[in-house]
Design a protein around this motif. Structure first.
Motif, PDB file in Angstrom:
ATOM      1  N   SER A  23       0.846  -1.192   0.000  1.00 46.18           N
ATOM      2  CA  SER A  23       0.000   0.000   0.000  1.00 46.18           C
ATOM      3  C   SER A  23       0.877   1.235   0.000  1.00 46.18           C
ATOM      4  N   ILE A  24       0.282   2.393  -0.240  1.00 47.69           N
ATOM      5  CA  ILE A  24       1.056   3.624  -0.268  1.00 47.69           C
ATOM      6  C   ILE A  24       1.632   3.922   1.122  1.00 47.69           C
ATOM      7  N   GLY A  25       0.922   3.533   2.179  1.00 41.45           N
ATOM      8  CA  GLY A  25       1.448   3.729   3.523  1.00 41.45           C
ATOM      9  C   GLY A  25       2.674   2.873   3.786  1.00 41.45           C
ATOM     10  N   ALA A  26       2.648   1.627   3.292  1.00 41.91           N
ATOM     11  CA  ALA A  26       3.803   0.750   3.456  1.00 41.91           C
ATOM     12  C   ALA A  26       5.003   1.272   2.676  1.00 41.91           C
ATOM     13  N   VAL A  27       4.743   1.813   1.489  1.00 43.58           N
ATOM     14  CA  VAL A  27       5.826   2.405   0.698  1.00 43.58           C
ATOM     15  C   VAL A  27       6.439   3.581   1.437  1.00 43.58           C
ATOM     16  N   GLY A  42       3.519  13.586  -1.416  1.00 44.91           N
ATOM     17  CA  GLY A  42       4.659  13.616  -2.321  1.00 44.91           C
ATOM     18  C   GLY A  42       4.680  12.418  -3.243  1.00 44.91           C
ATOM     19  N   ILE A  43       4.343  11.234  -2.727  1.00 44.60           N
ATOM     20  CA  ILE A  43       4.290  10.032  -3.565  1.00 44.60           C
ATOM     21  C   ILE A  43       3.182  10.171  -4.603  1.00 44.60           C
ATOM     22  N   ARG A  44       2.041  10.679  -4.180  1.00 48.97           N
ATOM     23  CA  ARG A  44       0.938  10.859  -5.125  1.00 48.97           C
ATOM     24  C   ARG A  44       1.296  11.874  -6.209  1.00 48.97           C
ATOM     25  N   PHE A  45       2.049  12.907  -5.824  1.00 46.52           N
ATOM     26  CA  PHE A  45       2.471  13.906  -6.804  1.00 46.52           C
ATOM     27  C   PHE A  45       3.372  13.276  -7.857  1.00 46.52           C
ATOM     28  N   LEU A  46       4.326  12.445  -7.434  1.00 47.31           N
ATOM     29  CA  LEU A  46       5.218  11.789  -8.389  1.00 47.31           C
ATOM     30  C   LEU A  46       4.438  10.833  -9.287  1.00 47.31           C
ATOM     31  N   GLU A  47       3.407  10.217  -8.740  1.00 43.52           N
ATOM     32  CA  GLU A  47       2.557   9.365  -9.572  1.00 43.52           C
ATOM     33  C   GLU A  47       1.817  10.202 -10.616  1.00 43.52           C
ATOM     34  N   ALA A  48       1.266  11.334 -10.169  1.00 49.01           N
ATOM     35  CA  ALA A  48       0.542  12.204 -11.100  1.00 49.01           C
ATOM     36  C   ALA A  48       1.452  12.719 -12.207  1.00 49.01           C
ATOM     37  N   GLY A  50       3.679  10.985 -13.620  1.00 49.27           N
ATOM     38  CA  GLY A  50       4.038   9.888 -14.493  1.00 49.27           C
ATOM     39  C   GLY A  50       5.379   9.246 -14.198  1.00 49.27           C
ATOM     40  N   LEU A  51       5.918   9.459 -13.005  1.00 56.05           N
ATOM     41  CA  LEU A  51       7.214   8.893 -12.669  1.00 56.05           C
ATOM     42  C   LEU A  51       7.101   7.503 -12.061  1.00 56.05           C
ATOM     43  N   VAL A  52       5.918   7.128 -11.635  1.00 54.17           N
ATOM     44  CA  VAL A  52       5.670   5.772 -11.161  1.00 54.17           C
ATOM     45  C   VAL A  52       4.215   5.445 -11.487  1.00 54.17           C
ATOM     46  N   GLU A  53       3.947   4.177 -11.776  1.00 56.21           N
ATOM     47  CA  GLU A  53       2.604   3.774 -12.190  1.00 56.21           C
ATOM     48  C   GLU A  53       2.195   2.529 -11.399  1.00 56.21           C
ATOM     49  N   PRO A  54       1.744   2.696 -10.148  1.00 59.97           N
ATOM     50  CA  PRO A  54       1.347   1.521  -9.369  1.00 59.97           C
ATOM     51  C   PRO A  54       0.096   0.872  -9.937  1.00 59.97           C
ATOM     52  N   ALA A  55      -0.032  -0.420  -9.650  1.00 60.29           N
ATOM     53  CA  ALA A  55      -1.246  -1.120 -10.048  1.00 60.29           C
ATOM     54  C   ALA A  55      -2.398  -0.675  -9.141  1.00 60.29           C
ATOM     55  N   ARG A  56      -3.601  -1.064  -9.508  1.00 60.23           N
ATOM     56  CA  ARG A  56      -4.781  -0.701  -8.730  1.00 60.23           C
ATOM     57  C   ARG A  56      -5.539  -1.963  -8.322  1.00 60.23           C
ATOM     58  N   SER A  57      -6.016  -1.965  -7.095  1.00 62.64           N
ATOM     59  CA  SER A  57      -6.841  -3.062  -6.617  1.00 62.64           C
ATOM     60  C   SER A  57      -8.247  -2.902  -7.177  1.00 62.64           C
ATOM     61  N   ARG A 236       6.817  21.916  -9.402  1.00 64.16           N
ATOM     62  CA  ARG A 236       7.489  21.389  -8.214  1.00 64.16           C
ATOM     63  C   ARG A 236       7.091  22.182  -6.966  1.00 64.16           C
ATOM     64  N   LEU A 237       6.944  23.489  -7.118  1.00 65.36           N
ATOM     65  CA  LEU A 237       6.539  24.313  -5.985  1.00 65.36           C
ATOM     66  C   LEU A 237       5.131  23.949  -5.538  1.00 65.36           C
ATOM     67  N   TYR A 238       4.241  23.707  -6.493  1.00 63.30           N
ATOM     68  CA  TYR A 238       2.872  23.312  -6.151  1.00 63.30           C
ATOM     69  C   TYR A 238       2.891  22.003  -5.360  1.00 63.30           C
ATOM     70  N   GLY A 239       3.704  21.041  -5.819  1.00 64.20           N
ATOM     71  CA  GLY A 239       3.812  19.786  -5.093  1.00 64.20           C
ATOM     72  C   GLY A 239       4.359  19.974  -3.697  1.00 64.20           C
ATOM     73  N   ALA A 240       5.337  20.887  -3.557  1.00 66.71           N
ATOM     74  CA  ALA A 240       5.902  21.156  -2.237  1.00 66.71           C
ATOM     75  C   ALA A 240       4.865  21.809  -1.321  1.00 66.71           C
ATOM     76  N   PHE A 241       4.061  22.718  -1.871  1.00 70.15           N
ATOM     77  CA  PHE A 241       2.999  23.336  -1.078  1.00 70.15           C
ATOM     78  C   PHE A 241       2.001  22.280  -0.607  1.00 70.15           C
ATOM     79  N   MET A 242       1.632  21.357  -1.498  1.00 69.74           N
ATOM     80  CA  MET A 242       0.695  20.310  -1.133  1.00 69.74           C
ATOM     81  C   MET A 242       1.270  19.445  -0.022  1.00 69.74           C
ATOM     82  N   ALA A 243       2.548  19.075  -0.159  1.00 66.01           N
ATOM     83  CA  ALA A 243       3.174  18.223   0.848  1.00 66.01           C
ATOM     84  C   ALA A 243       3.290  18.930   2.190  1.00 66.01           C
TER      85      ALA A 243
END
Length: 254
Positions: A23-27, A42-48, A50-57, A236-243
């Motif tokens: 899960s994202i928490g375990a990651v 931050g993990i969700r931002f990197l996914e958005a 396109g830097l990682v593409e996890p599978a979906r349950s 990147r700044l937007y992602g940092a603000f979100m985090a």
């Protein structure tokens, strides 16, 4: 040039043998030892991005494989140790494994007016053809219905060109809007986000406008590169603000 970090996970970051997807928490727990500032946002931002593409349950939850965690570690090291932009990281690592892209239709770029034509011998190359996709392909790639796309267009989140085709970035926008929709985020909620992005792009263009009018051709040629960098920094700044907003007690200015 600094050596590129290896693809393997480092001590404190390696996930070790896994009995199944994470899960994202375990990651987050697996990566926190090396990256204490990392957050779920931050993990969700990197996914958005396109830097990682996890599978979906079946229920829509993220399921990260060991390879996904190792890739996230490489992305974070390239950011931290080499100060690379997300665009540069994508070019270095390549896209994560995913389905083949939708069929695209090459569309000739608009013809320049004579006053805009490149000067012979100036070294300026003609504009490249834009790569676009059709409406049906966009719907299939994003997995959305016609009425959903029509609503997003009504709110100005994306839209076709005059010939009815879409840019590939519009496919990415449609996918992200669809994912947000599964969490109850509607198009009307995203209109301010789009407006903010438009304002930021306008600001970037305002900053590079003098470069585009500069008498030196090399300076003019570098204007678009500067505009691209400003856009990347804004993302990147937007992602940092979100985090930082998600975890204000861990906010730190580097």
């Amino acid at each position: 040039m600094q050596p590129e970090p290896s693809g393997g996970a480092r001590a404190g970051t390696a996930t070790g043998p896994q009995s199944g997807p994470m899960s994202i928490g375990a990651v987050l727990r697996a990566l926190r030892a090396e990256f204490p500032e990392l957050t779920v946002a931050g993990i969700r931002f990197l996914e958005a991005e396109g830097l990682v593409e996890p599978a979906r349950s079946p229920s829509g939850g993220r399921r990260f494989r060991e390879a996904d965690v190792e890739r996230l570690g490489r992305v974070l090291r390239l950011q931290r140790d080499h100060c690379l932009s997300l665009r540069a990281i994508k070019e270095r690592l390549g896209a994560p494994g995913e389905a083949a892209p939708p069929p695209v239709v090459p569309v000739a770029a608009p013809r320049r007016a004579e006053s805009e034509a490149p000067v012979p011998g100036s070294g300026e190359a003609p504009a490249a053809s834009a790569v676009r996709t059709g409406r049906r392909e966009l719907l299939g790639s994003a997995g959305v219905r016609e009425e959903e796309l029509a609503e997003w267009e009504e709110y100005g989140l994306l839209g076709p060109a005059g010939d009815g085709t879409y840019r590939l970035v519009d496919v990415a926008v449609a996918r992200l809007v669809a994912r947000l929709g599964r969490h109850g985020v509607e198009a009307r909620h995203l209109r301010p986000v789009k407006a903010a992005a438009d304002r930021q792009l306008a600001l970037a263009e305002q900053r590079v406008a003098p470069l585009r009018r500069h008498p030196d051709q090399r300076t003019r040629s570098g204007a678009q590169s500067t505009a691209d960098e400003l856009a990347d920094l804004s993302v990147r700044l937007y992602g940092a603000f979100m985090a930082s907003g998600a975890h204000p007690d861990r906010t730190r200015c580097d």
